[in-house]
Scaffold this motif. Structure first.
Motif, mmCIF file in Angstrom:
data_model
loop_
_atom_site.group_PDB
_atom_site.id
_atom_site.type_symbol
_atom_site.label_atom_id
_atom_site.label_comp_id
_atom_site.label_asym_id
_atom_site.label_seq_id
_atom_site.Cartn_x
_atom_site.Cartn_y
_atom_site.Cartn_z
ATOM 1 N N SER A 187 0.813 -1.019 0.051
ATOM 2 C CA SER A 187 0.037 0.096 0.150
ATOM 3 C C SER A 187 0.887 1.167 0.180
ATOM 4 O O SER A 187 1.930 1.337 0.466
ATOM 5 C CB SER A 187 -0.973 0.037 1.267
ATOM 6 N N ILE A 188 0.402 2.359 -0.442
ATOM 7 C CA ILE A 188 1.271 3.438 -0.515
ATOM 8 C C ILE A 188 1.383 4.095 0.980
ATOM 9 O O ILE A 188 2.446 4.484 1.231
ATOM 10 C CB ILE A 188 0.339 4.469 -1.251
ATOM 11 N N LEU A 189 0.330 3.928 1.743
ATOM 12 C CA LEU A 189 0.712 4.275 3.252
ATOM 13 C C LEU A 189 1.900 3.512 3.752
ATOM 14 O O LEU A 189 2.644 4.143 4.612
ATOM 15 C CB LEU A 189 -0.606 3.951 4.102
ATOM 16 N N GLU A 190 1.833 2.303 3.625
ATOM 17 C CA GLU A 190 3.059 1.566 4.256
ATOM 18 C C GLU A 190 4.458 1.838 3.283
ATOM 19 O O GLU A 190 5.382 1.878 4.031
ATOM 20 C CB GLU A 190 2.775 0.222 3.764
ATOM 21 N N LEU A 191 4.300 2.130 2.137
ATOM 22 C CA LEU A 191 5.453 2.705 1.477
ATOM 23 C C LEU A 191 5.910 3.969 2.250
ATOM 24 O O LEU A 191 7.147 3.884 2.436
ATOM 25 C CB LEU A 191 5.313 2.751 0.025
ATOM 26 N N ARG A 192 5.033 4.832 2.239
ATOM 27 C CA ARG A 192 5.481 6.038 2.913
ATOM 28 C C ARG A 192 6.065 5.927 4.243
ATOM 29 O O ARG A 192 6.970 6.549 4.558
ATOM 30 C CB ARG A 192 4.222 7.229 2.718
ATOM 31 N N ALA A 193 5.317 5.115 5.110
ATOM 32 C CA ALA A 193 5.644 5.059 6.494
ATOM 33 C C ALA A 193 6.913 4.478 6.673
ATOM 34 O O ALA A 193 7.925 4.639 7.445
ATOM 35 C CB ALA A 193 4.645 4.052 7.196
ATOM 36 N N ARG A 194 7.487 3.445 5.917
ATOM 37 C CA ARG A 194 8.725 2.763 5.780
ATOM 38 C C ARG A 194 9.919 3.949 5.465
ATOM 39 O O ARG A 194 10.783 3.667 5.997
ATOM 40 C CB ARG A 194 8.874 1.541 5.116
ATOM 41 N N VAL A 195 9.558 4.361 4.532
ATOM 42 C CA VAL A 195 10.513 5.330 3.704
ATOM 43 C C VAL A 195 10.774 6.618 4.808
ATOM 44 O O VAL A 195 11.935 6.859 5.274
ATOM 45 C CB VAL A 195 10.103 6.110 2.733
ATOM 46 N N GLU A 196 9.690 7.072 5.392
ATOM 47 C CA GLU A 196 9.849 8.140 6.683
ATOM 48 C C GLU A 196 10.612 7.568 7.881
ATOM 49 O O GLU A 196 11.464 8.206 8.384
ATOM 50 C CB GLU A 196 8.566 8.515 6.743
ATOM 51 N N ALA A 197 10.204 6.240 8.122
ATOM 52 C CA ALA A 197 10.906 5.847 9.250
ATOM 53 C C ALA A 197 12.495 5.543 9.328
ATOM 54 O O ALA A 197 13.010 6.052 10.212
ATOM 55 C CB ALA A 197 10.210 4.444 9.602
ATOM 56 N N HIS A 198 12.766 5.210 7.995
ATOM 57 C CA HIS A 198 14.316 4.742 7.771
ATOM 58 C C HIS A 198 15.031 6.163 7.690
ATOM 59 O O HIS A 198 16.161 6.367 8.181
ATOM 60 C CB HIS A 198 14.502 4.049 6.572
ATOM 61 N N LEU A 199 14.237 7.167 6.970
ATOM 62 C CA LEU A 199 14.769 8.443 6.948
ATOM 63 C C LEU A 199 15.244 9.140 8.329
ATOM 64 O O LEU A 199 16.078 9.632 8.674
ATOM 65 C CB LEU A 199 14.141 9.283 5.930
ATOM 66 N N ARG A 200 14.180 8.957 9.237
ATOM 67 C CA ARG A 200 14.129 9.523 10.512
ATOM 68 C C ARG A 200 15.406 8.734 11.453
ATOM 69 O O ARG A 200 16.001 9.627 12.253
ATOM 70 C CB ARG A 200 12.807 9.336 11.238
ATOM 71 N N ARG A 201 15.413 7.603 11.282
ATOM 72 C CA ARG A 201 16.242 7.062 12.256
ATOM 73 C C ARG A 201 17.739 6.681 11.517
ATOM 74 O O ARG A 201 18.419 5.885 12.022
ATOM 75 C CB ARG A 201 15.817 5.623 12.750
ATOM 76 N N GLU A 202 17.950 7.253 10.391
ATOM 77 C CA GLU A 202 19.167 7.032 9.927
ATOM 78 C C GLU A 202 20.434 7.513 10.535
ATOM 79 O O GLU A 202 20.591 8.761 10.228
ATOM 80 C CB GLU A 202 18.904 7.472 8.339
ATOM 81 N N HIS A 203 21.104 6.785 11.398
ATOM 82 C CA HIS A 203 22.205 7.326 11.800
ATOM 83 C C HIS A 203 23.708 6.451 11.819
ATOM 84 O O HIS A 203 24.496 6.544 12.481
ATOM 85 C CB HIS A 203 22.064 7.323 13.448
ATOM 86 N N ARG A 204 23.462 5.927 10.365
ATOM 87 C CA ARG A 204 24.554 4.962 9.918
ATOM 88 C C ARG A 204 25.885 5.885 9.900
ATOM 89 O O ARG A 204 25.835 6.989 9.499
ATOM 90 C CB ARG A 204 24.194 4.379 8.767
#
Length: 221
Positions: free
Chosen positions: A105-122
């Motif tokens: 779903s588009i909602l899942e896609l957006r949620a996963r993308v946003e989550a990874h960008l928020r916690r990206e501390h690599r």
């Protein structure tokens, strides 16, 4: 979300367009590639996240991920219909950060993308790729096909400075100040000799990317 660049790699044009439209509405800049072989390693560093299909012709997603993982610091999310546990584990083992299963779903896609960008501390590996050369910005070394090019500290600084500002012209004085600062007991004419030496060392591997702009200075092309 401004200035966030996302790469989508999928051979299905309809899915690419669906993803692009969905993420653009969130304010992201989206680049599409329908074939892995169309991706330049030099452009990979500009992306903040990569969405990667697994099953593609010529070069599949697993192969591409293996090839680029050591050179990109951003999250890689697989989009795939392959849901067997061994496939998922293989993806994680080669550097994937997440999976989105088709259909999604588009909602899942957006949620996963946003989550990874928020916690990206690599921790950034700090790699610059240009002109077939690989700069390790941490160790201050340059490689061609994994072979280290032997440069002095000053020569490396000149190369990194020019390569970081590819296409921009710098005077001898500007390069000198960047490399040595204001207090060095020397003059900017030594930069000419350094660049002469750099060119001699680089031309063993490639045509030197440092060009002279007569009457002004030098630039990295």
């Amino acid at each position: 979300m401004n200035n966030i660049n996302i790469l989508v790699v999928d051979d299905e044009i309809e899915i690419c367009n669906l993803i692009k439209n969905a993420l653009k509405k969130q304010g992201y800049a989206v680049t599409i590639r329908n074939n892995a072989i169309d991706i330049s390693k030099e452009e990979l560093n500009k992306f903040d996240l990569i969405l990667l299909d697994v099953m593609m012709p010529t070069v599949d997603g697993f192969t591409l991920c293996r090839d680029i993982r050591d050179e990109v610091d951003c999250p890689i999310i697989f989009i795939t219909a392959k849901t067997m546990e061994e496939d998922i584990l293989e993806g994680f083992s080669i550097g994937a950060d997440d999976y989105i299963k088709k259909p999604f779903s588009i909602l899942e896609l957006r949620a996963r993308v946003e989550a990874h960008l928020r916690r990206e501390h690599r921790e950034k590996q700090q790699v610059l790729l240009t002109n077939e050369l690989k700069f390790n910005l941490k160790s201050k070394e340059i490689y061609f096909n994994d072979e280290k090019i032997l440069l002095t500290k000053g020569e490396y600084k000149i190369c990194e400075y020019l390569a970081r500002h590819k296409g921009q012209v710098f005077t001898l004085e500007q390069i000198f100040i960047e490399v040595y600062g204001f207090d060095k007991d020397s003059d900017s004419s030594c930069i000419r000799e350094h660049i002469k030496n750099i060119r001699a060392k680089l031309t063993k591997y490639i045509e030197s990317p440092i060009t002279t702009v007569w009457g002004i200075g030098y630039k990295w092309i």
